[in-house]
Design an enzyme around this catalytic site. Structure first.
Site, PDB file in Angstrom:
ATOM      1  N   ALA A  94       0.828  -1.211   0.000  1.00  0.00           N
ATOM      2  CA  ALA A  94       0.000   0.000   0.000  1.00  0.00           C
ATOM      3  C   ALA A  94       0.862   1.260   0.000  1.00  0.00           C
ATOM      4  CB  ALA A  94      -0.942  -0.008   1.190  1.00  0.00           C
ATOM      5  N   HIS A  95       1.820   1.310  -0.934  1.00  0.00           N
ATOM      6  CA  HIS A  95       2.673   2.477  -1.099  1.00  0.00           C
ATOM      7  C   HIS A  95       2.554   2.966  -2.542  1.00  0.00           C
ATOM      8  CE1 HIS A  95       5.051   2.260   2.727  1.00  0.00           C
ATOM      9  NE2 HIS A  95       4.536   1.038   2.701  1.00  0.00           N
TER      10      HIS A  95
ATOM     11  N   HIS B 192       7.394  -6.720   9.008  1.00  0.00           N
ATOM     12  CA  HIS B 192       6.247  -7.646   8.882  1.00  0.00           C
ATOM     13  C   HIS B 192       6.597  -8.873   8.034  1.00  0.00           C
ATOM     14  CE1 HIS B 192       5.600  -5.206   5.296  1.00  0.00           C
ATOM     15  NE2 HIS B 192       4.978  -4.237   5.962  1.00  0.00           N
TER      16      HIS B 192
ATOM     17  N   ASN C 257       4.942 -10.815   4.833  1.00  0.00           N
ATOM     18  CA  ASN C 257       4.167  -9.877   4.028  1.00  0.00           C
ATOM     19  C   ASN C 257       5.100  -8.974   3.227  1.00  0.00           C
ATOM     20  OD1 ASN C 257       2.261  -9.955   6.885  1.00  0.00           O
ATOM     21  ND2 ASN C 257       1.351 -10.500   4.935  1.00  0.00           N
TER      22      ASN C 257
ATOM     23  N   ASP D 169      -3.156 -10.478  13.390  1.00  0.00           N
ATOM     24  CA  ASP D 169      -4.557 -10.054  13.352  1.00  0.00           C
ATOM     25  C   ASP D 169      -5.475 -11.083  12.719  1.00  0.00           C
ATOM     26  OD1 ASP D 169      -3.701  -9.846  10.739  1.00  0.00           O
ATOM     27  OD2 ASP D 169      -4.393  -7.786  10.441  1.00  0.00           O
TER      28      ASP D 169
ATOM     29  N   ASP E  77       1.087  -2.425  12.716  1.00  0.00           N
ATOM     30  CA  ASP E  77       1.055  -1.855  11.370  1.00  0.00           C
ATOM     31  C   ASP E  77      -0.280  -1.131  11.171  1.00  0.00           C
ATOM     32  OD1 ASP E  77       1.967  -1.168   8.841  1.00  0.00           O
ATOM     33  OD2 ASP E  77       1.412  -3.084   7.921  1.00  0.00           O
TER      34      ASP E  77
ATOM     35  N   ALA F 269      -3.845  -2.904   3.222  1.00  0.00           N
ATOM     36  CA  ALA F 269      -3.264  -1.577   3.486  1.00  0.00           C
ATOM     37  C   ALA F 269      -3.117  -1.365   4.983  1.00  0.00           C
ATOM     38  CB  ALA F 269      -4.141  -0.489   2.866  1.00  0.00           C
TER      39      ALA F 269
END
Length: 403
Positions: free
Chosen positions: A156-157, A232, A235, A264, A290, A325
């Site tokens: 998500a960048h 992370h 990921n 999560d 995150d 994201a």
């Protein structure tokens, strides 16, 4: 204050602003399962005198009965982008403080504010703003996640804002942070990556390998150059392969690396978490959130840097493309999941949430365990591991009001 001598790749330690002692009398918190570095005391007690944990109880101490509860050190989050509707990348100082407070309400008593990819001048200005909050003691430092990451694993960048990790650019962000840069995430296989790792190590800033398309061999080279964290793990990096093991194998096998995990239930399969704990060991795992703006706030549309995010049922994804994201995780939920779903011993979960990240930050002499002389940062959980109380530097953020 000196960094913990046993820390791996510690960031520079910075002095927090002094906080006045609470007005209340000293406290004796007794009867709980108290998780200490040496194990769990079945009916332990912790004495709070002012802002610190004390070794002996003053005569005027007030007793708080925590029978049937758990008493843990405050949680330490080294990778957090926001919460409570506020972004650490774009929010005003007041909004950033709101985000910090949101996570304190969930047990995070120490937090590193993370940014996302942006224009270099913008990131330098954000570093200046966040440095002021670090100087006030509100955050424990700044983590730059991007722009020095791989377009192949950008997550998500914003791809158009990515750049190679030129040491001069990395130095610009370090300087802008005024001694409060805690960590920089890099795709170390990119041009300038290894030299940037060396630069960060020389300045006492954690070099984290993440958002990377590196091979196994390239990852080993980066670790040898001074990288100490896996951003992370699993990921935004190549998956583990039997002929091309990639970065995951290198990061798990090397004792110099602490691996971040987002527990999560969305970012990781439980088997992946167990794999990380089995190979890295409980002393090399750091649970992170995150988190983005929606943590502790709710579903809806948000901005993560320049990118629009849709949060539905607590899962954040880019509107365009659907990539995950960040998260809406809080560390109390990460802890409960670790012990009730993943079956981790409480002591291992506490290490991942408190002592390990405290050591990484070079602050284990002040936080990360419930030992005399340390800051009175602690979390109270009930027998079902639900959060009931939070104390930060001797003051209740959430008062358990148990008598």
């Amino acid at each position: 204050m000196a960094a913990d001598p046993g820390a791996r790749g510690t960031a520079q330690h910075t002095t927090d602003r002094p906080h006045p002692a609470p007005d209340e009398a000293p406290l004796i918190l007794s009867g709980a399962h108290v998780v200490m570095p040496t194990g769990t005391l079945a009916e332990g007690r912790v004495v709070i005198d002012g802002t610190r944990i004390a070794g002996t109880a003053p005569e005027n101490a007030h007793h708080v009965d925590l029978t049937g509860h758990w008493l843990l050190p405050g949680f330490v989050d080294i990778h957090n982008h926001g919460g409570g509707g506020a972004s650490f990348t774009s929010g005003t100082p007041e909004e950033v403080l709101k985000g910090i407070h949101t996570h304190r309400l969930h047990g995070t008593t120490t937090l590193v504010a993370s940014t996302v990819t942006g224009d270099m001048d913008f990131l330098a200005r954000r570093a200046g703003l966040l440095a002021e909050l670090a100087e006030q003691g509100d955050i424990a430092g700044i983590h730059f996640e991007g722009p020095f990451i791989s377009p192949c694993r950008k997550g998500a960048h914003s791809e158009e804002l990515l750049r190679d990790p030129d040491p001069a650019d990395v130095r610009k962000l370090i300087d802008a942070a005024r001694g409060h840069a805690a960590m920089v995430t890099l795709a170390t296989e990119l041009p300038g990556g290894i030299d940037s790792v060396r630069l960060l190590a020389e300045h006492g800033v954690i070099a984290a390998i993440g958002h990377t398309d590196a091979t196994y061999e390239q990852t080993v080279e980066a670790i040898d150059a001074g990288a100490t964290v896996a951003t992370h793990l699993f990921n935004a990096m190549p998956p583990l392969g039997h002929r091309e093991p990639g970065p995951i194998a290198a990061l798990l096998e090397d004792e110099r690396i602490t691996v971040e995990l987002i527990n999560d239930g969305t970012h990781l399969h439980p088997a992946s978490l167990q794999l990380a704990f089995h190979h890295a060991g409980a002393d090399r795992v750091a649970f992170i959130t995150d988190a983005m703006d929606a943590a502790g706030f709710g579903d809806g549309r948000y901005m993560l840097g320049p990118l629009e995010v849709e949060v539905a049922d607590g899962v954040a994804r880019l509107v365009e493309g659907g990539s995950i994201a960040g998260s809406t995780l809080t560390l109390d939920r990460a802890f409960k999941r670790a012990v009730t779903v993943d079956g981790l011993p409480v002591e291992h979960a506490v290490a991942a949430l408190s002592s390990n990240p405290a050591r990484l930050l070079g602050r284990y002499d002040r936080i990360g365990s419930l030992e005399p002389g340390k800051d009175a940062d602690l979390v109270v959980l009930d027998s079902d591991f639900d959060l009931k109380g939070v104390m930060r530097r001797g003051e209740w953020v959430i008062d358990p009001q148990l008598g």
